[in-house]
Design a protein around this motif. Structure first.
Motif, PDB file in Angstrom:
ATOM      1  N   GLU A  46       0.875  -1.083  -0.186  1.00  0.00           N
ATOM      2  CA  GLU A  46       0.003  -0.037   0.001  1.00  0.00           C
ATOM      3  C   GLU A  46       0.810   1.302   0.052  1.00  0.00           C
ATOM      4  O   GLU A  46       0.658   2.266  -0.932  1.00  0.00           O
ATOM      5  N   ILE A  47       1.943   1.241   0.851  1.00  0.00           N
ATOM      6  CA  ILE A  47       2.666   2.494   0.936  1.00  0.00           C
ATOM      7  C   ILE A  47       3.472   2.726  -0.593  1.00  0.00           C
ATOM      8  O   ILE A  47       3.650   3.836  -0.805  1.00  0.00           O
ATOM      9  N   PHE A  48       3.891   1.687  -1.275  1.00  0.00           N
ATOM     10  CA  PHE A  48       4.581   1.847  -2.426  1.00  0.00           C
ATOM     11  C   PHE A  48       3.387   2.157  -3.664  1.00  0.00           C
ATOM     12  O   PHE A  48       3.621   2.216  -4.766  1.00  0.00           O
ATOM     13  N   GLY A 165       6.499   6.071   2.802  1.00  0.00           N
ATOM     14  CA  GLY A 165       6.225   6.038   3.770  1.00  0.00           C
ATOM     15  C   GLY A 165       5.816   7.348   4.571  1.00  0.00           C
ATOM     16  O   GLY A 165       5.353   7.730   5.487  1.00  0.00           O
ATOM     17  N   GLY A 166       6.273   8.398   3.709  1.00  0.00           N
ATOM     18  CA  GLY A 166       6.284   9.971   4.238  1.00  0.00           C
ATOM     19  C   GLY A 166       5.677  10.817   2.810  1.00  0.00           C
ATOM     20  O   GLY A 166       5.154  11.658   3.193  1.00  0.00           O
ATOM     21  N   ASP A 167       5.864  10.419   1.653  1.00  0.00           N
ATOM     22  CA  ASP A 167       5.373  11.096   0.626  1.00  0.00           C
ATOM     23  C   ASP A 167       5.092  10.096  -0.295  1.00  0.00           C
ATOM     24  O   ASP A 167       4.887   9.038  -0.273  1.00  0.00           O
ATOM     25  N   GLU A 168       4.434  10.842  -1.504  1.00  0.00           N
ATOM     26  CA  GLU A 168       3.599   9.858  -2.425  1.00  0.00           C
ATOM     27  C   GLU A 168       4.694   9.263  -3.155  1.00  0.00           C
ATOM     28  O   GLU A 168       5.566   9.693  -3.935  1.00  0.00           O
ATOM     29  N   VAL A 169       4.835   8.006  -3.229  1.00  0.00           N
ATOM     30  CA  VAL A 169       5.452   6.952  -4.276  1.00  0.00           C
ATOM     31  C   VAL A 169       4.242   6.069  -4.894  1.00  0.00           C
ATOM     32  O   VAL A 169       3.806   4.979  -4.149  1.00  0.00           O
ATOM     33  N   ARG A 170       4.063   6.322  -6.045  1.00  0.00           N
ATOM     34  CA  ARG A 170       3.141   5.301  -6.698  1.00  0.00           C
ATOM     35  C   ARG A 170       3.743   4.522  -7.769  1.00  0.00           C
ATOM     36  O   ARG A 170       3.800   4.689  -9.111  1.00  0.00           O
ATOM     37  N   GLU A 250      -0.938   2.199   9.248  1.00  0.00           N
ATOM     38  CA  GLU A 250      -2.348   1.846   9.006  1.00  0.00           C
ATOM     39  C   GLU A 250      -3.450   2.895   9.533  1.00  0.00           C
ATOM     40  O   GLU A 250      -4.300   3.227   9.113  1.00  0.00           O
ATOM     41  N   GLU A 251      -3.159   2.907  11.154  1.00  0.00           N
ATOM     42  CA  GLU A 251      -4.140   3.602  11.801  1.00  0.00           C
ATOM     43  C   GLU A 251      -4.040   5.313  11.362  1.00  0.00           C
ATOM     44  O   GLU A 251      -5.178   5.834  11.372  1.00  0.00           O
ATOM     45  N   GLU A 252      -2.894   5.685  10.992  1.00  0.00           N
ATOM     46  CA  GLU A 252      -2.891   7.153  10.542  1.00  0.00           C
ATOM     47  C   GLU A 252      -3.658   7.255   9.259  1.00  0.00           C
ATOM     48  O   GLU A 252      -4.066   8.407   9.099  1.00  0.00           O
ATOM     49  N   THR A 253      -3.237   6.323   8.534  1.00  0.00           N
ATOM     50  CA  THR A 253      -3.527   6.259   7.000  1.00  0.00           C
ATOM     51  C   THR A 253      -2.472   6.935   6.325  1.00  0.00           C
ATOM     52  O   THR A 253      -1.784   8.220   6.540  1.00  0.00           O
ATOM     53  N   MET A 254      -2.243   6.663   4.969  1.00  0.00           N
ATOM     54  CA  MET A 254      -1.092   7.245   4.276  1.00  0.00           C
ATOM     55  C   MET A 254      -1.296   8.606   3.949  1.00  0.00           C
ATOM     56  O   MET A 254      -0.516   9.373   3.618  1.00  0.00           O
TER      57      MET A 254
END
Ligand SMILES: Cc1ncc(COP(=O)(O)O)c(C=O)c1O
Length: 377
Positions: A46-48, A165-170, A250-254
């Motif tokens: 999900e992070i990636f 994990g801190g910025d958008e990586v798609r 996950e709790e915070e949401t990306m």
């Protein structure tokens, strides 16, 4: 005095993450580890933002970079570099590839996409780039380079070690063939783990020349076992910690996490410029500033030792210096992982106070005021 670690990784750990490491060892071929592994892989996907395979290695970010090159490139490699970590890909490439084309841009400046296209049009097996160049505080254009790589049929290898994990990586939308993240940065976990996302296109180009420990095919085979596992004994306490760190994400949401990183770094940049300091990167496009680390030119009237030394001694705040050619010329403030407004404000006010004491800043409070305009205090 408790120290506040505001360097661009390792980052301060959430108490839940620290506690997770104080746990009895388990069978790394058993169901419990399988569940930990499956959860970590699912969250990292999900992070990636990818459906590609994600393999987790016991080894810091550099192990992931070395795996990325050694498994998939043996011929000509183009390395885009505008900072220290771009150079690291060159050093790794020279060990595994027939030839390495160094596409150099001055540290602290943006890359020139026309030059990237020119290099790729001459043919290359792969191109490497660092997404968030931690040494200079620049966010490089991953989407644009991915397009060029696809056009010229080169694999795109992206160091997302300090962005994911801190910025958008798609990964899937952009078309990144191999992406790497490190545990001790925006993921908010301790150092010692890296993860690599691998596309089908990359798998079809396996070199068979990877070091035994970093052979990603064996990681994929182990992941497909029931229960999921790693080929060699994993660093279990680090996996326990990563699991908890990923739960926190996950709790915070990306979505919120990315917004928080962007807000914290924007406040930091505004505070520094309001104090009369200059950011190190010279950028026309402001969206190219890193959202996870701010690099600032060392002002006249104070030395690196004086600034960082006093900030540490009197406020217990640890900020980073410049690396290699930037040693003494810049300082860097990280805002990765689970730090918030409280930590940023502490850091900014410590820097402002020390600069005031040394006469670099003539008026107290300008930096704090600008930061608070962003942080909404
Ligand atoms: C962008 C980038 N790439 C690679 C690395 C190297 O990672 P590690 O020190 O975890 O091996 C770092 C570490 O700071 C980094 O910031």
């Amino acid at each position: 005095m408790d120290e506040l670690l505001m360097i661009p990784g390792p980052v301060p750990l959430h108490p839940r993450v620290m506690n997770a490491m104080a746990k009895q060892m388990i069978n790394h071929r058993g169901d419990e580890f399988g569940r930990i592994m499956d959860y970590c892989v699912e969250r990292l996907k999900e992070i990636f933002a990818t459906e590609n395979d994600v393999l987790i290695i016991s080894g810091s970010g550099t192990a992931g970079m070395e795996a990325a090159i050694s498994n998939f490139v043996s011929g000509k490699l183009v390395c885009i570099q505008n900072g220290k970590f771009g150079e690291r890909f060159v050093k790794i490439g020279k060990r595994y590839c027939e030839s390495v084309v160094e596409l150099k841009f001055e540290w602290g400046t943006s890359i020139d996409l026309e030059k990237v296209e020119m290099a790729l049009s001459e043919g290359a097996e792969a191109v490497t780039m660092v997404h968030n160049e931690t040494s200079t505080g620049i966010l490089n254009p991953a989407r644009e380079v991915a397009k060029l790589a696809e056009k010229y049929d080169a694999l795109f290898i992206l160091d997302a070690i300090t962005s994911a994990g801190g910025d958008e990586v798609r990964v899937d939308d952009w078309g990144v063939d191999v992406a790497v993240v490190g545990s001790q940065k925006c993921l908010g976990a301790p150092p010692g783990i890296s993860a690599v996302a691998v596309s089908e296109r990359a798998w079809s180009r396996l070199t068979g020349k990877a070091p035994y420990y970093l052979d990603l095919e064996s990681y994929r085979n182990s992941l497909e076992k029931t229960p999921s596992q790693t080929p060699y004994t994993p660093a279990l306490p680090l996996f326990f910690a990563l699991y908890e760190a990923l739960k926190i994400i996950e709790e915070e949401t990306m979505e919120k996490r990315i917004k928080r990183h962007r807000m914290l770094s924007e406040g930091c940049r505004k505070a520094m410029t309001a104090m009369g300091l200059e950011l190190f990167p010279e950028l026309n496009d402001h969206s190219r500033y890193s959202n996870t680390v701010t690099a600032i030119k060392m002002p006249e009237g104070i030395t690196d030792d004086q600034l960082r030394g006093t900030v540490k001694k009197e406020f217990g705040v640890i900020i980073a210096g410049g690396q290699d050619i930037l040693k003494g010329r810049i300082f860097r403030i990280g805002n990765m992982g689970n730090v918030g407004v409280k930590e940023m404000i502490t850091t900014i006010s410590a820097v402002e106070s020390v600069l005031y004491r040394f006469g670099v800043v003539k008026e107290m409070g300008r930096g704090m005021e600008s930061a608070m305009e962003v942080y909404g205090g």
